[in-house]
Structures are given as structure tokens and as C-alpha cells.
Design an enzyme around this catalytic site. Structure first.
Site, PDB file in Angstrom:
ATOM      1  CG  HIS A   1      -2.072  -0.963   1.105  1.00 48.96           C
ATOM      2  ND1 HIS A   1      -3.333  -0.590   0.726  1.00 48.96           N
ATOM      3  CD2 HIS A   1      -2.132  -2.304   1.284  1.00 48.96           C
ATOM      4  CE1 HIS A   1      -4.132  -1.656   0.691  1.00 48.96           C
ATOM      5  NE2 HIS A   1      -3.421  -2.706   1.035  1.00 48.96           N
TER       6      HIS A   1
ATOM      7  CG  ASP B   1       0.263   9.263   1.104  1.00 47.01           C
ATOM      8  OD1 ASP B   1       0.112   8.066   1.383  1.00 47.01           O
ATOM      9  OD2 ASP B   1      -0.334  10.194   1.683  1.00 47.01           O
TER      10      ASP B   1
HETATM   11  C1  GDG Z   1      -2.115   3.753   3.369  1.00 43.95           C
HETATM   12  C2  GDG Z   1      -1.082   4.458   2.458  1.00 43.95           C
HETATM   13  C3  GDG Z   1      -2.772   4.494   0.621  1.00 43.95           C
HETATM   14  C4  GDG Z   1      -8.549   9.675   8.224  1.00 43.95           C
HETATM   15  N1  GDG Z   1      -8.973  10.349   9.315  1.00 43.95           N
HETATM   16  C5  GDG Z   1     -10.194   9.876   9.587  1.00 43.95           C
HETATM   17  C6  GDG Z   1     -10.526   8.889   8.653  1.00 43.95           C
HETATM   18  N2  GDG Z   1      -9.488   8.793   7.826  1.00 43.95           N
HETATM   19  C7  GDG Z   1      -9.481   7.905   6.656  1.00 43.95           C
HETATM   20  C8  GDG Z   1      -9.481   8.727   5.389  1.00 43.95           C
HETATM   21  C9  GDG Z   1      -8.923   7.725   4.399  1.00 43.95           C
HETATM   22  C10 GDG Z   1      -7.986   6.881   5.263  1.00 43.95           C
HETATM   23  O1  GDG Z   1      -8.334   7.115   6.622  1.00 43.95           O
HETATM   24  C11 GDG Z   1      -6.530   7.304   5.083  1.00 43.95           C
HETATM   25  O2  GDG Z   1      -6.083   6.800   3.875  1.00 43.95           O
HETATM   26  P1  GDG Z   1      -4.824   7.444   3.126  1.00 43.95           P
HETATM   27  O3  GDG Z   1      -4.759   6.802   1.795  1.00 43.95           O
HETATM   28  O4  GDG Z   1      -5.017   8.918   3.059  1.00 43.95           O
HETATM   29  O5  GDG Z   1      -3.548   7.166   4.028  1.00 43.95           O
HETATM   30  P2  GDG Z   1      -2.933   5.936   4.941  1.00 43.95           P
HETATM   31  O6  GDG Z   1      -3.717   5.727   6.172  1.00 43.95           O
HETATM   32  O7  GDG Z   1      -1.509   6.302   5.162  1.00 43.95           O
HETATM   33  O8  GDG Z   1      -3.045   4.636   4.006  1.00 43.95           O
HETATM   34  C12 GDG Z   1      -1.787   5.340   1.427  1.00 43.95           C
HETATM   35  C13 GDG Z   1      -3.682   3.686   1.539  1.00 43.95           C
HETATM   36  O9  GDG Z   1      -2.927   2.916   2.494  1.00 43.95           O
HETATM   37  C14 GDG Z   1      -4.551   2.703   0.742  1.00 43.95           C
HETATM   38  O10 GDG Z   1      -3.772   1.871  -0.072  1.00 43.95           O
HETATM   39  O11 GDG Z   1      -3.556   5.362  -0.176  1.00 43.95           O
HETATM   40  O12 GDG Z   1      -0.841   5.918   0.550  1.00 43.95           O
HETATM   41  O13 GDG Z   1      -0.168   5.230   3.231  1.00 43.95           O
HETATM   42  O14 GDG Z   1      -9.919   6.900   3.900  1.00 43.95           O
HETATM   43  O15 GDG Z   1     -10.771   9.179   5.116  1.00 43.95           O
HETATM   44  N3  GDG Z   1     -11.691   8.221   8.655  1.00 43.95           N
HETATM   45  C15 GDG Z   1     -12.593   8.540   9.629  1.00 43.95           C
HETATM   46  N4  GDG Z   1     -12.328   9.486  10.568  1.00 43.95           N
HETATM   47  C16 GDG Z   1     -11.171  10.191  10.579  1.00 43.95           C
HETATM   48  O16 GDG Z   1     -10.971  11.066  11.422  1.00 43.95           O
HETATM   49  N5  GDG Z   1     -13.766   7.893   9.659  1.00 43.95           N
END
Ligand code: GDG
Length: 471
Positions: A161, A369
Site C-alpha cells: 500500500h 504517499d
Molecule cells: C495507506 C497508504 C494508501 C482519516 N482520518 C479519519 C478517517 N481517515 C481515513 C481517510 C482515508 C484513510 O483514513 C486514510 O487513507 P490514506 O490513503 O489517506 O492514508 P494511509 O492511512 O496512510 O493509508 C496510502 C492507503 O494505504 C490505501 O492503499 O492510499 O498511501 O499510506 O480513507 O478518510 N476516517 C474517519 N475518521 C477520521 O478522522 N472515519
């Protein structure tokens, strides 16, 4: 047999979204995996979240609908070495190009391997030869090797990821050769972007003396496997629905009232040093300093739920951000306006959707990222008639697809402030055009497309790879 659409799916990930965890909390990936498992029938295997000395090799197994859950308890010292040690103290900084933060200790590497052995021992008795096994993320790179050692010859795929670093960075890892050898035991290795694929293939051909054939087929020693890009997406329909549903809700009203006509700029990131939060705060300070017309007319909201508090670097980052936020607010606040609202707790997905839709600016500025799903969620949540502008780091995987964003270099604080200014001043026509470009990408590659494509390609993987049987 390849292409047998009815083969059972087995998903392995560190954390498992239990059936009780509501969609609002579980997040897009967990929901999509649960759906994929539910549709074809499947097993979800992971850590129970519990530790205990000398834990059993027998997981706790229970069923919910067509999904069987199997949760394993880990030894506390192994769990620490695996999770806070090698996975998040070594591989995470390495894959995010932060060599200054990388720590490598043999004891962690050994604990990481022991946890993978433990997982393999516990999973093996639950497997059937036709199963399709899909392993998620850097916590489990050696899992296929451990399953193969114990005689499993079926299809195993791995999805990474996070970014795959270029060879010069990857070579800093003392265990680089063993890790790629482990990777070769999969049939399909999925990465987020073509850049990631290129980085891994370059390492394989130049350092590991493997060969590469068209289509990303790799030969490494006696193994054949495939490496390909599978950019992850979001459940666009659900996000559009949640965002529309938020209009007129109590929360949305409260948010609007609190803004009192000011523009909102939003950031949503786990509190992680890969996300570029200090730079984002500094750029907002720079915007207020160099473009005083935005003082009192724009409010920034950063939602940053605390993450991995057991790793020292994360605690240090939290202190740094508290200081920066305090400094910006101390310098620019008015008695009726606080420039930066900084929140360290998670919110319901419906609340996030309302905040995204209200925000004129989406600020997604990671230093690196894998993909960044927040960027895609922000786009999906916009009002098509009056959409906001996404300011996006060129070093997020999402930048490949979301070409309608204003792309920024997150190391260039002044450049980011200029981009925020341009976004705040952007006329409606241009906002719409850019949003349409981005929305077409978000809707054209959803989390369901991603799941299906990976499972489809893994289903057929073994036939054309033609690996020699073990005996
Ligand atoms: C890894 C990789 C890759 C965040 N705060 C809250 C909340 N979130 C949710 C967001 C989003 C998810 O968490 C975060 O996803 P990201 O992709 O931005 O980042 P990582 O956690 O680092 O994920 C990344 C991912 O895996 C998938 O392959 O894209 O690059 O690092 O969905 O909305 N959700 C809720 N409350 C929050 O306060 N409900």
C-alpha cells in the site's frame, strides 16, 4: 486452476475489520475487502489485537455471513519487534524515503520474521489448495515464503500500500536481498503506481540479477512472478451519497455557522511524518504572512487522528505540530477568528464528507504517499456546481491520476503558499474544469474495480508463470 472464479478468497492483513465494526468507522478498504470476501465466500486472517506470552498457533475462528474470521494472538515481544520495530521503525521510513528516521536492529528483523512464521503456521491448516490468498502490506512480505516452506503451492498475491523506493534508497536496508527474495515467492506483486513498479524492477534487474519480461513478468532464481501497478481507489458512489446527504444536516449547519462566511481549507491525515503536516502548517502561515488579504477570510482545519503513538518519532511529531499550530494562531488570530483549527481525534465518515464538501480547498501535501485516499475522497465529496480546489503533493501516488489538482512540491513552503493563494482566487469555470478531470478519474477506478482487477489477475497468475512444483 487459474480463472476459477469460485475459488475461495483468503485475505491476510494486520488489522481485521470485524463484522461489528460499522462501515462508518471501518473505512473504504476494509469495507471493500469485506464485500469481496462476502461475494465469493472467504476467510479473513489477521492479528486479534491481543498479546500473550507463548501464544497458541490456533487462531480464534468465527463466522459472520459468508465470511470466516480467524484472529491470531501474538507474543508481546514479537509483536513489538514486528509492528513498532521492523514494520514501522524500518520499512515505513525506508519506503517513504526518510533514511534519517530509519532504525535497523537485527532483533526487530528476527521478530518480524517470527511473526510471519507464526502467521504461516496458524494459517496453513485453514487453507485449501485452490484458495486465492491476498496478503496486504509491508507487515507480511515474508508470509508467502513461510507458506511455501510449509508446502503451500497455490496462488498468493501481495499488495504493497505504500511507495516502493528507488534502488539507491532501498539498498540502505541491510535486509534488502532477503526481502526481495521473499517477495519472489508470491505469484503477483501489486504496487500503487508505475513509478513504484519501475523502482522495484530496476532493483531486480540491476541488483538482484533477475530478468524482466514484458508485462512485468520477473524471473528471480528459480521463481517466476509478476509485478504490476494497481492504483487503489475509493467507493466513489458512497462518498458522493454521504456528501449530498450531509447538506442541511445539523453538523453541516454548525460548521457553516462557525465559519461565518469564511472560506475553509481542509486537511485530513493520520498524524504521520510522511504526511508533510509541519510543511502544510508552515505554508498556511506563509500564506497569511505574504497574502494578508486572506487574514480573517480563510480558516484552515486539520484533522489528524493520533497514530502509532508507540513509535517515538510519532510522539515527537505531535509535539512539533502543537508548537507550530500554537505559533500560527498566536501570531495571526483575531478576537473573532482562529486561523487554524487543529483536531487530534477521528470523526465519522459522514462528518468528514460534510467537511470536505464545505471546504473550498483540499490540502493534501505528503512528502511521500503510496496513493492517498483523502485526495480522492475530497474530489468525490464536492458540489459539481461549485467545487473546491485540490492542492496535491506531486509525491502522492494520486498525483498520477488527479491531474486536475494544483500539484505542489511539499518541500517548497513558499510554493505551497502560492498554490493556496491561487486556489483561493480561482474562478468558478476553472474550478469546474479541474474538478471534472479529477472526478472522471475517481469514478473510473473505484475500490471495487481495484479489488476485482487484483483478484482477477491473481486468479489467472499461476497458469502463465509456470513455476516448477516444489517436489
Ligand atoms: C495507506 C497508504 C494508501 C482519516 N482520518 C479519519 C478517517 N481517515 C481515513 C481517510 C482515508 C484513510 O483514513 C486514510 O487513507 P490514506 O490513503 O489517506 O492514508 P494511509 O492511512 O496512510 O493509508 C496510502 C492507503 O494505504 C490505501 O492503499 O492510499 O498511501 O499510506 O480513507 O478518510 N476516517 C474517519 N475518521 C477520521 O478522522 N472515519
Amino acid at each position: 486452476m487459474g480463472g476459477s472464479v469460485l475459488a475461495r478468497l483468503v485475505v491476510v492483513s494486520n488489522r481485521v475489520a470485524s463484522p461489528k465494526e460499522r462501515a462508518a468507522k471501518a473505512g473504504g478498504l476494509a469495507v471493500a475487502l469485506r464485500e469481496a470476501l462476502g461475494t465469493r465466500g472467504g476467510l479473513w486472517f489477521g492479528w486479534s489485537g491481543e498479546t500473550q506470552p507463548n501464544p497458541s498457533d490456533t487462531p480464534k475462528v468465527f463466522r459472520s455471513g459468508r465470511v470466516t474470521y480467524a484472529l491470531l494472538t501474538l507474543d508481546p515481544e514479537d509483536q513489538r519487534a514486528h509492528y513498532a520495530g521492523y514494520a514501522n521503525g524500518t520499512l515505513w521510513p525506508l519506503c517513504h524515503y526518510r533514511l534519517g528516521l530509519l532504525s535497523f536492529r537485527r532483533a526487530d528483523w528476527e521478530g518480524y520474521r517470527r511473526v510471519n512464521e507464526h502467521f504461516a503456521r496458524a494459517l496453513l491448516p485453514l487453507l485449501q489448495p485452490d484458495d486465492i490468498i491476498w496478503v496486504h502490506d509491508y507487515h507480511f512480505i515474508p508470509l508467502a515464503a513461510e507458506l511455501r516452506k510449509r508446502g503451500f503451492e497455490g496462488r498468493i498475491g501481495y499488495f504493497h500500500h505504500i511507495p516502493w523506493p528507488t534502488p539507491d534508497v532501498f539498498l540502505s536496508l541491510p535486509s534488502h536481498a532477503a526481502l526481495v527474495q521473499d517477495l519472489s515467492q508470491y505469484d503477483l506483486v501489486g504496487l500503487q503506481t508505475e513509478d513504484d513498479v519501475r523502482a522495484l524492477l530496476t532493483y531486480i534487474s540491476s541488483e538482484a540479477r533477475g530478468w524482466i519480461a514484458p508485462g512485468g513478468v520477473v524471473g528471480l532464481r528459480e521463481r517466476r512472478f509478476r509485478v504490476a501497478a494497481f492504483p487503489i481507489g475509493i467507493d466513489a458512489t458512497a462518498f458522493v451519497r454521504d456528501a449530498k446527504a450531509s447538506v442541511g444536516s445539523d453538523e453541516e449547519r454548525r460548521l457553516h455557522e462557525s465559519l461565518a462566511g469564511r472560506a475553509l481549507a481542509v486537511g485530513v491525515d493520520r498524524l504521520d511524518y510522511s504526511k508533510g503536516l509541519p510543511g502544510k502548517f508552515a505554508a498556511f502561515g506563509e500564506l497569511l504572512s505574504r497574502y494578508p488579504q486572506h487574514r480573517s477570510t480563510v480558516t484552515m482545519m486539520q484533522i489528524a487522528p493520533v497514530s502509532r503513538g508507540e513509535v517515538a518519532e510519532y510522539r515527537a511529531l505531535r509535539r512539533e505540530l502543537e508548537e507550530l499550530a500554537g505559533a500560527i494562531n498566536g501570531e495571526y488570530a483575531e478576537f473573532d477568528w482562529v486561523p487554524l483549527r487543529y483536531l487530534n481525534r477521528p470523526f465519522q465518515r459522514a462528518t468528514l464528507a460534510a467537511i470536505y464538501r464545505t471546504a473550498r480547498l483540499g490540502l493534501v501535501t505528503p512528502l511521500r504517499d503510496g496513493m492517498n485516499l483523502v485526495a480522492k475522497e475530497y474530489i468525490a465529496a464536492q458540489n459539481p456546481e461549485d467545487p473546491g480546489v485540490l492542492v496535491l503533493s506531486r509525491f502522492a501516488g494520486a498525483a498520477d491520476e488527479l491531474t486536475g489538482a494544483i500539484l505542489v512540491n511539499p518541500y517548497d513552503i513558499e510554493g505551497m503558499a502560492d498554490a493556496m493563494n491561487a486556489a483561493l482566487l480561482m474562478p468558478l469555470d476553472e474550478r469546474r474544469e479541474r474538478w471534472q478531470v479529477n472526478m472522471a478519474k475517481v469514478e473510473g477506478n473505484t475500490i471495487h474495480d481495484w479489488c476485482e482487477r487484483f483478484i482477477h489477475e491473481l486468479s489467472g497468475a499461476i497458469d502463465h508463470l509456470d513455476n516448477p512444483p516444489k517436489r
